[in-house]
Design an enzyme around this catalytic site. Sequence first.
Site, PDB file in Angstrom:
ATOM      1  N   GLY A  99      52.644  10.290  83.727  1.00 27.08           N
ATOM      2  CA  GLY A  99      51.580   9.363  84.111  1.00 27.08           C
ATOM      3  C   GLY A  99      51.402   8.178  83.198  1.00 27.08           C
ATOM      4  N   GLY A 100      51.397   8.413  81.871  1.00 29.24           N
ATOM      5  CA  GLY A 100      51.260   7.297  80.954  1.00 29.24           C
ATOM      6  C   GLY A 100      50.421   7.606  79.731  1.00 29.24           C
TER       7      GLY A 100
ATOM      8  N   SER B 163      58.867  20.432  67.900  1.00 23.56           N
ATOM      9  CA  SER B 163      59.439  19.085  67.915  1.00 23.56           C
ATOM     10  C   SER B 163      59.185  18.367  69.232  1.00 23.56           C
ATOM     11  CB  SER B 163      60.936  19.140  67.605  1.00 23.56           C
ATOM     12  OG  SER B 163      61.614  19.812  68.647  1.00 23.56           O
TER      13      SER B 163
ATOM     14  N   SER C 142      46.269  12.274  75.944  1.00 17.28           N
ATOM     15  CA  SER C 142      46.847  13.298  75.076  1.00 17.28           C
ATOM     16  C   SER C 142      48.160  12.844  74.445  1.00 17.28           C
ATOM     17  CB  SER C 142      46.965  14.639  75.781  1.00 17.28           C
ATOM     18  OG  SER C 142      48.134  14.720  76.462  1.00 17.28           O
TER      19      SER C 142
ATOM     20  N   ARG D 172      39.068  15.443  86.084  1.00 19.29           N
ATOM     21  CA  ARG D 172      39.806  16.577  86.630  1.00 19.29           C
ATOM     22  C   ARG D 172      38.936  17.815  86.824  1.00 19.29           C
ATOM     23  NH1 ARG D 172      45.309  15.534  83.030  1.00 19.29           N
ATOM     24  NH2 ARG D 172      45.691  13.523  84.004  1.00 19.29           N
TER      25      ARG D 172
ATOM     26  N   SER E  49      56.618  17.788  76.197  1.00 22.85           N
ATOM     27  CA  SER E  49      56.290  16.358  76.138  1.00 22.85           C
ATOM     28  C   SER E  49      57.106  15.527  77.123  1.00 22.85           C
ATOM     29  CB  SER E  49      56.531  15.816  74.718  1.00 22.85           C
ATOM     30  OG  SER E  49      55.533  16.263  73.842  1.00 22.85           O
TER      31      SER E  49
ATOM     32  N   ALA F  81      55.611  14.523  80.647  1.00 23.39           N
ATOM     33  CA  ALA F  81      54.518  13.571  80.848  1.00 23.39           C
ATOM     34  C   ALA F  81      55.025  12.351  81.598  1.00 23.39           C
ATOM     35  CB  ALA F  81      53.919  13.166  79.507  1.00 23.39           C
TER      36      ALA F  81
HETATM   37  C1  LIG Z   1      53.458  18.075  83.723  1.00 23.72           C
HETATM   38  C2  LIG Z   1      52.681  17.420  82.635  1.00 23.72           C
HETATM   39  C3  LIG Z   1      52.427  16.053  82.687  1.00 23.72           C
HETATM   40  C4  LIG Z   1      51.686  15.441  81.681  1.00 23.72           C
HETATM   41  N1  LIG Z   1      51.462  14.101  81.758  1.00 23.72           N
HETATM   42  C5  LIG Z   1      50.781  13.475  80.777  1.00 23.72           C
HETATM   43  C6  LIG Z   1      50.570  12.070  80.808  1.00 23.72           C
HETATM   44  O1  LIG Z   1      51.041  11.389  81.710  1.00 23.72           O
HETATM   45  N2  LIG Z   1      49.855  11.506  79.802  1.00 23.72           N
HETATM   46  C7  LIG Z   1      49.330  12.218  78.764  1.00 23.72           C
HETATM   47  O2  LIG Z   1      48.689  11.660  77.891  1.00 23.72           O
HETATM   48  N3  LIG Z   1      49.529  13.576  78.697  1.00 23.72           N
HETATM   49  C8  LIG Z   1      50.255  14.214  79.659  1.00 23.72           C
HETATM   50  N4  LIG Z   1      50.458  15.566  79.586  1.00 23.72           N
HETATM   51  C9  LIG Z   1      50.052  16.289  78.381  1.00 23.72           C
HETATM   52  C10 LIG Z   1      51.015  15.956  77.216  1.00 23.72           C
HETATM   53  O3  LIG Z   1      52.311  15.831  77.720  1.00 23.72           O
HETATM   54  C11 LIG Z   1      50.990  17.021  76.125  1.00 23.72           C
HETATM   55  O4  LIG Z   1      49.688  17.305  75.740  1.00 23.72           O
HETATM   56  C12 LIG Z   1      51.762  16.555  74.890  1.00 23.72           C
HETATM   57  O5  LIG Z   1      53.047  16.097  75.258  1.00 23.72           O
HETATM   58  C13 LIG Z   1      51.850  17.684  73.898  1.00 23.72           C
HETATM   59  O6  LIG Z   1      52.730  17.322  72.867  1.00 23.72           O
HETATM   60  P1  LIG Z   1      52.951  18.325  71.647  1.00 23.72           P
HETATM   61  O7  LIG Z   1      53.955  17.686  70.772  1.00 23.72           O
HETATM   62  O8  LIG Z   1      51.650  18.711  71.067  1.00 23.72           O
HETATM   63  O9  LIG Z   1      53.543  19.660  72.301  1.00 23.72           O
HETATM   64  P2  LIG Z   1      54.890  19.961  73.110  1.00 23.72           P
HETATM   65  O10 LIG Z   1      55.535  18.767  73.670  1.00 23.72           O
HETATM   66  O11 LIG Z   1      54.537  21.066  74.027  1.00 23.72           O
HETATM   67  O12 LIG Z   1      55.873  20.510  71.981  1.00 23.72           O
HETATM   68  C14 LIG Z   1      55.693  21.782  71.397  1.00 23.72           C
HETATM   69  C15 LIG Z   1      56.892  22.084  70.519  1.00 23.72           C
HETATM   70  O13 LIG Z   1      56.656  23.305  69.824  1.00 23.72           O
HETATM   71  C16 LIG Z   1      57.773  24.181  69.989  1.00 23.72           C
HETATM   72  N5  LIG Z   1      57.287  25.554  69.846  1.00 23.72           N
HETATM   73  C17 LIG Z   1      56.434  26.243  70.645  1.00 23.72           C
HETATM   74  N6  LIG Z   1      56.247  27.483  70.154  1.00 23.72           N
HETATM   75  C18 LIG Z   1      56.969  27.560  69.005  1.00 23.72           C
HETATM   76  C19 LIG Z   1      57.163  28.586  68.042  1.00 23.72           C
HETATM   77  N7  LIG Z   1      56.573  29.774  68.130  1.00 23.72           N
HETATM   78  N8  LIG Z   1      58.006  28.334  66.990  1.00 23.72           N
HETATM   79  C20 LIG Z   1      58.617  27.117  66.864  1.00 23.72           C
HETATM   80  N9  LIG Z   1      58.443  26.110  67.751  1.00 23.72           N
HETATM   81  C21 LIG Z   1      57.630  26.340  68.799  1.00 23.72           C
HETATM   82  C22 LIG Z   1      58.313  23.821  71.357  1.00 23.72           C
HETATM   83  O14 LIG Z   1      59.646  24.274  71.517  1.00 23.72           O
HETATM   84  C23 LIG Z   1      58.192  22.292  71.301  1.00 23.72           C
HETATM   85  O15 LIG Z   1      59.259  21.751  70.544  1.00 23.72           O
HETATM   86  C24 LIG Z   1      51.181  16.201  80.588  1.00 23.72           C
HETATM   87  C25 LIG Z   1      51.430  17.582  80.530  1.00 23.72           C
HETATM   88  C26 LIG Z   1      52.169  18.187  81.541  1.00 23.72           C
HETATM   89  C27 LIG Z   1      52.408  19.661  81.471  1.00 23.72           C
END
Ligand SMILES: Cc1cc2nc3c(=O)[nH]c(=O)nc-3n(C[C@H](O)[C@H](O)[C@H](O)COP(=O)(O)OP(=O)(O)OC[C@H]3O[C@@H](n4cnc5c(N)ncnc54)[C@H](O)[C@@H]3O)c2cc1C
Length: 545
Positions: free
Chosen positions: A45-46, A9, A378, A282, A40, A43
């Site tokens: 930066g934007g 989520s 991303s 990067r 998430s 994040a």
């Molecule tokens: C410090 C940081 C700064 C960033 N800044 C930026 C930015 O400025 N701009 C940008 O575009 N991108 C940025 N990124 C990248 C971006 O934030 C992520 O790629 C994006 O938010 C990923 O979203 P997601 O929903 O795929 O995963 P996530 O937000 O990682 O969510 C994963 C979900 O899966 C759940 N989960 C994991 N394993 C399991 C399991 N086995 N069973 C059930 N649930 C599970 C977790 O609990 C979570 O709810 C940044 C990343 C980091 C680390």
Amino acid sequence: MKNVLIIGSGIAGMACAVRCAEQGLQVTLVSPFPSERSQSVMAAGGINAVRTEHEEGDSVESHIEDTLKGGCGLGGERAVSGLCGHGEEILHYLESIGTVFSVDEKGRPIRRAFGGQSHKRTYYCGASTGKQIVSALVMEARRLEAAGRINRRLWCCFHSALIRDGVCYGAMLFDEAGGGLTAEYADAVVVATGGQNALFGKTTGSTQCDGYAAGKLFMQGAELKNLEFIQYHPTTLETAHKRMLISEAARGEGGRLFYKSEGRNIYFMEEKYGQGGNLLTRDVISQEIDAIGGSAFLDLTFMDKKVIDERLPEVGELCAKYAGIDVSREPIPVQPSVHFFMGGLAVHLNHETNIQNLFAIGECASMYHGANRLGGNSLLSAIYSGNVAADEIAGREAAGSDHPDFGSELEREREQLARGMDTESQFPVMYVRDMLADTMNKQLGIVRTEEALVQGREDIDYYLSVAGRLKYDPNVMPYFNYSLTGILTLARATVTCALARRESRGAHYRSDFPKTDEKYSAATIISYNDGDYSVRLDEERFYES
Ligand SMILES: Cc1cc2nc3c(=O)[nH]c(=O)nc-3n(C[C@H](O)[C@H](O)[C@H](O)COP(=O)(O)OP(=O)(O)OC[C@H]3O[C@@H](n4cnc5c(N)ncnc54)[C@H](O)[C@@H]3O)c2cc1C
């Protein structure tokens, strides 16, 4: 009524859940922790988009071009065109649900420069872009929850998928709150579990992102793609528990990298690449820092303190809090750290994997970023991929209530969990996770060689050979115990992909093959069959169908 099971989520899972529910689908959304604790929210930066009203020379075509260039020829053109072409619509949507982007004194949204981009097109919400987007999506999900369309299940972890003859019928879920292992049937399963940070221990990301779901699905027949492309962020600050990200925005606003030599500050990126050197992609900056010994300084001291306070408040705050540094007076010591995973579950353009009715979105899926992701792309891809999967599922016929019986598999897995693991072993599970992180950092770093990768493979094979016999650790969530083999298998697949790509491209740098080789202008697709890992190069534009 179609049932959709969404695992994870963060922004991708939430965006997909809301869009599915709004199209009349019944959604079950599971994760071990609330969305507000997902990666998430980190994040800052934007998010990238080209908005017609603020174009000023920028265009969607230019966004597409930059993204493809950043991906070093491995980002599929059709996929990237879809992503960039929907940027404006996604930004409007985010505003409509309550995301507040930063504006200038005339009320116009401010855009910042990010690495590898020809124009300023990164929109942000102060220092909390991720938090704002998550909060807005949570409010939407709550509304749909109240309407009975979304059922959110917390403390719930993915265990395995219910797959028969290449079709997915749901998943086994482990309820950490005491409900044990259950089978949840669904017309479609969407995996949104984020990246694989925990394979590397200390990174900029969340330890919740351990790649287990991708590893387990791989063992169950799902193909993985481009695992070798792991983005190191060049500017992170070492702290006791993790590597804190010094946002690319700091360089976007003018920050300069240097190292010290014989009492002089050498601004190495500018010396080598000229004016724009500090804002190269990067991969390039991380490799340059690695070449000068692995660390550098980021200089903001020449900037107006007001600009730092207004535009980079989080940078000032975290350096003061974690390192006692006043960034307006002292340079920040930085080093590259694992940050983002371009590889993951291989998906078609509609985000379905090679298993029917099994979808993957967000960072756990590999689609838009090729060999290297551009900052700000991303968050965009997390939302866009969630939308694409939701629309695809909504447009399909419901499978009906018939599904194969997985009762015996469920019983077998329950018995396995109850038995735990052999308690004679002296090595607890968490110890092996730490050893794996050491191996991954040492053998799969910024600069790779055949020798190091082979050593990494041998280490992981050893961990895998003992994984089934390890002491069941009663002090950690049961999830940590049963997830170990899946995580190790994913690590093994990652090293295998890195060995197969005998060239350098984007975030994959091999000092023994330092040049880009046209022969490898293709995705690495890896599949698993009972302990056998097989890699193929997919030249058909990487699942672009
Ligand atoms: C410090 C940081 C700064 C960033 N800044 C930026 C930015 O400025 N701009 C940008 O575009 N991108 C940025 N990124 C990248 C971006 O934030 C992520 O790629 C994006 O938010 C990923 O979203 P997601 O929903 O795929 O995963 P996530 O937000 O990682 O969510 C994963 C979900 O899966 C759940 N989960 C994991 N394993 C399991 C399991 N086995 N069973 C059930 N649930 C599970 C977790 O609990 C979570 O709810 C940044 C990343 C980091 C680390």
